[in-house]
Design an enzyme around this catalytic site. Structure first.
Site, PDB file in Angstrom:
ATOM      1  N   ASN A  23      -6.008   3.358  -8.249  1.00  0.00           N
ATOM      2  CA  ASN A  23      -7.247   2.686  -8.670  1.00  0.00           C
ATOM      3  C   ASN A  23      -8.218   2.446  -7.518  1.00  0.00           C
ATOM      4  O   ASN A  23      -9.423   2.333  -7.742  1.00  0.00           O
ATOM      5  CB  ASN A  23      -6.937   1.390  -9.419  1.00  0.00           C
ATOM      6  CG  ASN A  23      -6.524   1.675 -10.849  1.00  0.00           C
ATOM      7  OD1 ASN A  23      -7.352   1.841 -11.734  1.00  0.00           O
ATOM      8  ND2 ASN A  23      -5.220   1.791 -11.075  1.00  0.00           N
ATOM      9  N   SER A  99       0.770   3.845  -7.780  1.00  0.00           N
ATOM     10  CA  SER A  99       0.010   3.016  -8.712  1.00  0.00           C
ATOM     11  C   SER A  99       0.902   1.978  -9.374  1.00  0.00           C
ATOM     12  O   SER A  99       2.097   2.207  -9.577  1.00  0.00           O
ATOM     13  CB  SER A  99      -0.652   3.899  -9.778  1.00  0.00           C
ATOM     14  OG  SER A  99      -1.669   3.163 -10.417  1.00  0.00           O
ATOM     15  N   ASP A 141       3.280  -4.891  -7.422  1.00  0.00           N
ATOM     16  CA  ASP A 141       2.192  -5.746  -6.931  1.00  0.00           C
ATOM     17  C   ASP A 141       2.765  -7.140  -6.684  1.00  0.00           C
ATOM     18  O   ASP A 141       3.326  -7.755  -7.601  1.00  0.00           O
ATOM     19  CB  ASP A 141       1.067  -5.794  -7.985  1.00  0.00           C
ATOM     20  CG  ASP A 141      -0.150  -6.566  -7.497  1.00  0.00           C
ATOM     21  OD1 ASP A 141      -0.011  -7.418  -6.591  1.00  0.00           O
ATOM     22  OD2 ASP A 141      -1.244  -6.326  -8.032  1.00  0.00           O
ATOM     23  N   GLY A 174      -0.131  -4.990  -2.844  1.00  0.00           N
ATOM     24  CA  GLY A 174      -0.777  -6.191  -3.366  1.00  0.00           C
ATOM     25  C   GLY A 174      -1.119  -7.118  -2.214  1.00  0.00           C
ATOM     26  O   GLY A 174      -0.672  -6.912  -1.076  1.00  0.00           O
ATOM     27  N   GLU A 204       0.888  -6.387   7.520  1.00  0.00           N
ATOM     28  CA  GLU A 204      -0.521  -6.016   7.306  1.00  0.00           C
ATOM     29  C   GLU A 204      -1.446  -7.112   7.825  1.00  0.00           C
ATOM     30  O   GLU A 204      -2.603  -6.859   8.157  1.00  0.00           O
ATOM     31  CB  GLU A 204      -0.704  -5.838   5.789  1.00  0.00           C
ATOM     32  CG  GLU A 204      -1.847  -4.979   5.385  1.00  0.00           C
ATOM     33  CD  GLU A 204      -1.891  -4.796   3.876  1.00  0.00           C
ATOM     34  OE1 GLU A 204      -0.924  -5.172   3.158  1.00  0.00           O
ATOM     35  OE2 GLU A 204      -2.906  -4.273   3.392  1.00  0.00           O
ATOM     36  N   ASP A 286      -5.743   5.294   1.981  1.00  0.00           N
ATOM     37  CA  ASP A 286      -5.477   4.001   1.333  1.00  0.00           C
ATOM     38  C   ASP A 286      -6.221   3.913  -0.007  1.00  0.00           C
ATOM     39  O   ASP A 286      -5.600   3.973  -1.062  1.00  0.00           O
ATOM     40  CB  ASP A 286      -5.893   2.848   2.252  1.00  0.00           C
ATOM     41  CG  ASP A 286      -5.155   1.563   1.962  1.00  0.00           C
ATOM     42  OD1 ASP A 286      -4.226   1.579   1.137  1.00  0.00           O
ATOM     43  OD2 ASP A 286      -5.485   0.526   2.574  1.00  0.00           O
ATOM     44  N   ASP A 287      -7.544   3.758   0.073  1.00  0.00           N
ATOM     45  CA  ASP A 287      -8.370   3.607  -1.134  1.00  0.00           C
ATOM     46  C   ASP A 287      -9.683   4.342  -0.878  1.00  0.00           C
ATOM     47  O   ASP A 287     -10.670   3.721  -0.487  1.00  0.00           O
ATOM     48  CB  ASP A 287      -8.641   2.119  -1.383  1.00  0.00           C
ATOM     49  CG  ASP A 287      -7.375   1.316  -1.583  1.00  0.00           C
ATOM     50  OD1 ASP A 287      -6.779   1.411  -2.656  1.00  0.00           O
ATOM     51  OD2 ASP A 287      -6.960   0.606  -0.640  1.00  0.00           O
TER      52      ASP A 287
END
Ligand code: 5GP
Length: 348
Positions: A23, A99, A141, A174, A204, A286-287
């Site tokens: 996403n 995902s 998540d 998450g 992180e 990553d995104d």
């Protein structure tokens, strides 16, 4: 290398993408299609244009907005197909998507039908015809707690056996500020013991030494980010030593870390620390949607920031095949493909 030549080189370089959240990878183009489907006008508010930064919390707000647009199986299938096509156009030959199976009461989507929608897209004739191999990790998540974590692992176990090798593992992701590692540990342990590959977002944010230490006991197959491993309370020693000794590959996402402000500048990125010790590292997006990047751009940024030569970029890309969660025969085929390209692009 001149900028345009470097850009061409990075685009033509065959690449593996090992850390891409579905996403977060949706492009502006696809988001506009999704908004049109829902008869929503206006501007896309989820991607961060080049140069723009936000806090980690703001990044997680963006995911919430995107999830509102992918609440049914049809949109999940559509975005999966689009994301794979875009990675393929960027020269990615092996893609591991991850995902979070999501349940949406008002549309009737279940975690299982979510996974089915992703798999249907991967197996569709249009995607199968592309020169890209796709594998899937199911994400836990952190905000969903222990029960959903276990349910996700059970789904992953089932698909590990029934998806023709497509579902290969589990990811823990998450908001790192949410949830306690003890909630996910049992599920991750089950995953580890039943043949699923584990990729864990670790260290992180600062101050998570206890969690990192505990989750490293699971001997994850790869680590996402690992930004604060070297800044742990005991100086550089224990966690770094552990990761180094086990040679756990790091999935490094330069632009994501800089845009989310967990790393101040590209120059300060921990890639250099690990690369200088010949530790296995791979570049990832990553995104790519949320952070407005591509994998080719990430290779280009690494080259200009750290002075990497084309041969070094090639080696990072080629060696990344070793860390993929695919079967041996798939990896052999990928190595063959890389070697076919090698003479063509390194000779230029
Ligand atoms: P999805 O799992 O819905 O396909 O992709 C979006 C989700 O991936 C987010 O809601 C979040 O759980 C996870 N995610 C995406 N980027 C990051 C990141 O940089 N760090 C962490 N910890 N999780 C992320």
């Amino acid at each position: 290398m001149e900028t345009h030549t470097l850009r061409d080189f990075c685009q033509q370089l065959p690449k593996t993408e090992l850390h891409a959240h579905l996403n977060g990878s949706i492009s502006d183009h696809t988001l506009t299609k999704l908004m049109r489907r829902r008869h929503l006008g206006g501007q896309n508010m989820t991607s961060f244009e080049k140069g723009r930064s936000r806090t980690l919390d703001e990044c997680f707000q963006a995911f919430k907005i995107i999830h509102k647009l992918t609440e049914d199986e049809e949109s999940v299938k559509m975005v999966t197909g689009d994301v794979i096509k875009e990675f393929s156009q960027d020269g990615v030959k092996y893609l591991e998507l991850r995902s979070t199976p999501r349940e949406e009461e008002h549309t009737g989507m279940t975690r299982r039908s979510y996974v089915e929608a992703v798999l249907n897209a991967i197996r569709s004739p249009e995607i199968s015809a592309l020169d890209i191999t796709v594998r899937l990790l199911l994400s836990i998540d952190r905000k969903n707690g222990a029960m959903v974590a276990m349910e996700t692992v059970k789904l992953a176990q089932e698909y590990l056996l029934t998806s023709d090798d497509c579902v290969v593992g589990v990811d823990l992701s998450g908001n790192p500020k949410v949830g306690h590692w003890r909630d996910f540990y049992p599920a991750l342990q089950v995953a580890r013991n039943t043949g699923l590959k584990l990729s864990l977002h670790l260290a992180e944010i600062p101050g998570q030494d206890e969690e990192t230490q505990a989750l490293l006991e699971l001997r994850p197959h790869r680590i996402g980010h690992g930004t604060f491993l070297k800044a742990s309370r005991n100086g550089t020693s224990e966690l770094v030593e552990h990761v180094r000794k086990l040679k756990i590959p790091l999935e490094l996402c330069l632009t994501s870390n800089v845009k989310c402000q967990t790393v101040k500048t590209y120059h300060e990125h921990h890639f250099k620390f690990w690369f200088d010790q010949s530790h296995p590292c791979t570049f990832c997006t990553d995104d790519k949607g949320v952070f407005s990047t591509t994998l080719s751009e990430e290779y280009g940024i690494a080259a200009t920031t750290f002075g990497l030569s084309p041969k070094q970029l090639w080696d990072i890309s080629y060696n990344s095949i070793d860390f993929a969660f695919a079967q041996h025969d798939v990896k052999d085929k990928l190595r063959f493909t890389w070697n076919e390209h090698k003479h063509l692009i390194l000779r230029k």
